[in-house]
Design a protein around this motif. Structure first.
Motif, PDB file in Angstrom:
ATOM      1  N   UNK A  52     -25.189  -0.861 -63.468  1.00 46.49           N
ATOM      2  CA  UNK A  52     -26.120   0.245 -63.243  1.00 46.49           C
ATOM      3  C   UNK A  52     -25.374   1.512 -62.842  1.00 46.49           C
ATOM      4  N   UNK A  53     -24.372   1.347 -62.002  1.00 46.90           N
ATOM      5  CA  UNK A  53     -23.578   2.489 -61.558  1.00 46.90           C
ATOM      6  C   UNK A  53     -22.834   3.134 -62.722  1.00 46.90           C
ATOM      7  N   UNK A  54     -22.357   2.335 -63.659  1.00 50.68           N
ATOM      8  CA  UNK A  54     -21.656   2.885 -64.815  1.00 50.68           C
ATOM      9  C   UNK A  54     -22.578   3.748 -65.660  1.00 50.68           C
ATOM     10  N   UNK A  55     -23.848   3.387 -65.718  1.00 51.34           N
ATOM     11  CA  UNK A  55     -24.803   4.231 -66.448  1.00 51.34           C
ATOM     12  C   UNK A  55     -24.939   5.589 -65.763  1.00 51.34           C
ATOM     13  N   UNK A  56     -24.947   5.588 -64.428  1.00 47.90           N
ATOM     14  CA  UNK A  56     -24.993   6.863 -63.699  1.00 47.90           C
ATOM     15  C   UNK A  56     -23.714   7.664 -63.912  1.00 47.90           C
ATOM     16  N   UNK A  57     -22.574   6.998 -63.868  1.00 46.84           N
ATOM     17  CA  UNK A  57     -21.299   7.691 -64.061  1.00 46.84           C
ATOM     18  C   UNK A  57     -21.200   8.286 -65.458  1.00 46.84           C
ATOM     19  N   UNK A  58     -21.659   7.537 -66.451  1.00 50.02           N
ATOM     20  CA  UNK A  58     -21.625   8.048 -67.826  1.00 50.02           C
ATOM     21  C   UNK A  58     -22.485   9.292 -67.959  1.00 50.02           C
ATOM     22  N   UNK A  59     -23.662   9.252 -67.357  1.00 43.96           N
ATOM     23  CA  UNK A  59     -24.536  10.430 -67.391  1.00 43.96           C
ATOM     24  C   UNK A  59     -23.902  11.592 -66.647  1.00 43.96           C
ATOM     25  N   UNK A  60     -23.218  11.296 -65.522  1.00 42.60           N
ATOM     26  CA  UNK A  60     -22.558  12.341 -64.757  1.00 42.60           C
ATOM     27  C   UNK A  60     -21.415  12.982 -65.517  1.00 42.60           C
ATOM     28  N   UNK A  61     -20.622  12.157 -66.198  1.00 40.88           N
ATOM     29  CA  UNK A  61     -19.521  12.709 -66.997  1.00 40.88           C
ATOM     30  C   UNK A  61     -20.058  13.574 -68.132  1.00 40.88           C
ATOM     31  N   UNK A  62     -21.144  13.136 -68.738  1.00 49.14           N
ATOM     32  CA  UNK A  62     -21.745  13.919 -69.820  1.00 49.14           C
ATOM     33  C   UNK A  62     -22.263  15.251 -69.304  1.00 49.14           C
ATOM     34  N   UNK A  63     -22.724  15.259 -68.047  1.00 47.58           N
ATOM     35  CA  UNK A  63     -23.247  16.489 -67.447  1.00 47.58           C
ATOM     36  C   UNK A  63     -22.154  17.324 -66.786  1.00 47.58           C
ATOM     37  N   UNK A  64     -20.892  16.847 -66.848  1.00 49.92           N
ATOM     38  CA  UNK A  64     -19.747  17.577 -66.263  1.00 49.92           C
ATOM     39  C   UNK A  64     -19.954  17.881 -64.785  1.00 49.92           C
ATOM     40  N   UNK A  65     -20.299  16.857 -63.996  1.00 50.41           N
ATOM     41  CA  UNK A  65     -20.613  17.109 -62.582  1.00 50.41           C
ATOM     42  C   UNK A  65     -19.364  17.258 -61.708  1.00 50.41           C
ATOM     43  N   UNK A  66     -18.194  16.963 -62.223  1.00 51.94           N
ATOM     44  CA  UNK A  66     -16.984  17.191 -61.455  1.00 51.94           C
ATOM     45  C   UNK A  66     -16.440  15.914 -60.839  1.00 51.94           C
ATOM     46  N   UNK A  67     -15.110  15.890 -60.666  1.00 50.75           N
ATOM     47  CA  UNK A  67     -14.439  14.682 -60.193  1.00 50.75           C
ATOM     48  C   UNK A  67     -14.841  14.300 -58.774  1.00 50.75           C
ATOM     49  N   UNK A  68     -15.006  15.295 -57.894  1.00 47.03           N
ATOM     50  CA  UNK A  68     -15.347  14.982 -56.510  1.00 47.03           C
ATOM     51  C   UNK A  68     -16.710  14.301 -56.419  1.00 47.03           C
ATOM     52  N   UNK A  69     -17.679  14.804 -57.165  1.00 45.68           N
ATOM     53  CA  UNK A  69     -19.011  14.205 -57.143  1.00 45.68           C
ATOM     54  C   UNK A  69     -19.016  12.852 -57.829  1.00 45.68           C
TER      55      UNK A  69
END
Length: 421
Positions: A52-69
């Motif tokens: 489940x967390x990987x799905x959030x991370x994938x969405x975050x990377x696609x949204x360019x939320x930044x390495x710290x976040x």
């Protein structure tokens, strides 16, 4: 849709109030057994949680939320183990519910006791970090409270997976599952309905960026505790052990730059600047940290020129501001003007200077020859923390079990009546 969302939030709060009444009467052994079972269940379900967390991370990377976040968001087997261990630590802590803070027997024979009791229903509003989901739930349950969790959409799938595990364990242990509930996270209106649910929610704790915390504190009608904004400073005094100062600075900044106890500014006494600044910049650069230095620092090392905004910035990244000051007084003045009341540190072998710094700096935690990274509920022996309060009423600093209780006065008499006036 808005009316539906309001009713959804308020109905969750009503169910939480029912659950809170059950929790308030649960004994310590039952609560500890519950927390230990939750810890085991989290580890047993680690694969599902990480998926489940990987799905959030994938969405975050696609949204360019930044390495710290992304770092705040990420869960792996080790971090899930750490979250589970946090629950085990809370299970091992003394239960504050029922403790007598003070008491006496009056001359007329009345026995007075001020007893710690649960708050009731606690609303938690937070960003990014899914570990907060479990930390908040564990502390709330041990202190006899039901909790309403309003996480961010960036961690939605992770939070759903975590709360699913917690609710299943609640039900398996004959507790109401509604003691832990996850509120909708895609519409900001759910925050508004939570923080204005006076009479249904007893306390709201916002944990996240300055904008979130300010909005909640200013708009809430439910009692609120302000937490978390961390514009933390390390002051290197004229009598500092410079090797120690370098170690403390690196640990305060580079250990985990995305958390609120990370140092954002280093202040250096002019008497040691020539020896300290070049090596500090070199070591920080080796850890990937960019230094935003004032004019005097720039004369001693290769830094990015600082601008006024740098002194008030909570970077939450591999950046730090650096200023050379002429005295402890100037350092304290700078902190008073730019600090957020979270954590401030001094490195000094001069006991009088250290005591002066401690007495004059207004912060929830003040470190002497120690890194700002120690401001943490676990490091303070509180188990997992629900937040770090930067206000002065009810709670200040890392908030553990005791800070999630209130008190009631219990008066025992023997037919006592008060004389007519």
């Amino acid at each position: 849709m808005t009316d539906d969302l309001r009713e959804q939030v308020h109905e969750a709060a009503r169910r939480a109030r029912v659950a809170a009444k059950v929790l308030a009467t649960a004994n310590t052994q039952r609560k500890n057994t519950l927390l230990l079972a939750m810890a085991d269940a989290l580890e047993a379900n680690a694969d599902d949680i990480m998926a489940a967390n990987e799905r959030d991370l994938a969405a975050g990377r696609e949204a360019n939320i930044g390495d710290a976040l992304l770092d705040r968001l990420a869960l792996n087997e080790k971090r899930i183990g750490g979250i589970a261990d946090g629950l085990r630590s809370v299970a091992g802590l003394p239960d504050p519910v029922g403790d007598v803070r003070r008491g006496s027997t009056l001359p007329n024979g009345l026995e007075l006791r001020q007893v710690q009791v649960p708050l009731g229903v606690v609303g938690m509003i937070y960003e990014g970090r899914p570990n907060v989901t479990v930390d908040a739930a564990g502390l709330a349950l041990k202190s006899g409270n039901a909790v309403l969790l309003r996480g961010s959409s960036s961690a939605e799938q992770s939070n759903i997976a975590l709360v699913k595990v917690l609710r299943e364990v609640l039900a398996d242990n004959d507790f109401p599952a509604d003691a832990v509930q996850l509120l909708p996270c895609h519409d900001r209106a759910s925050v508004q309905y939570l923080i204005t649910a006076r009479g249904l929610v007893d306390l709201v704790i916002p944990r996240g960026g300055a904008g979130l915390i300010s909005a909640v504190v200013q708009q809430a009608t439910v009692p609120t505790i302000e937490t978390g904004v961390g514009n933390c400073h390390v002051y290197v005094d004229r009598n500092a052990d410079l090797d120690m100062a370098h170690r403390i600075l690196i640990n305060s900044k580079a250990r985990r730059p995305s958390v609120c106890n990370a140092a954002e500014t280093v202040l250096v006494h002019a008497d040691v600047a020539e020896n300290f600044v070049p090596e500090a910049v070199r070591q920080l650069a080796a850890h990937g940290v960019t230094v935003h230095g004032d004019k005097r620092a720039a004369e001693l090392a290769d830094v990015v020129p600082a601008v006024d905004a740098d002194w008030d910035t909570e970077y939450l990244s591999l950046d730090i501001a650096m200023r050379v000051v002429d005295s402890l007084d100037e350092a304290v003045e700078h902190i008073g003007q730019h600090g957020s009341g979270h954590t401030e540190a001094i490195v000094s072998d001069d006991v009088r200077a250290a005591r002066d710094f401690v007495a004059r700096v207004d912060a929830a935690a003040v470190m002497v020859n120690a890194a700002t990274s120690f401001t943490d509920g676990g490091e303070f022996g509180l188990g997992a923390e629900i937040g770090i309060s930067t206000q002065k009423l009810h709670a200040r600093g890392p908030m553990g079990l005791a800070e999630l209780t209130s008190t009631k006065w219990v008066v025992w008499g023997d037919g006592h009546v008060r004389p007519s006036s």
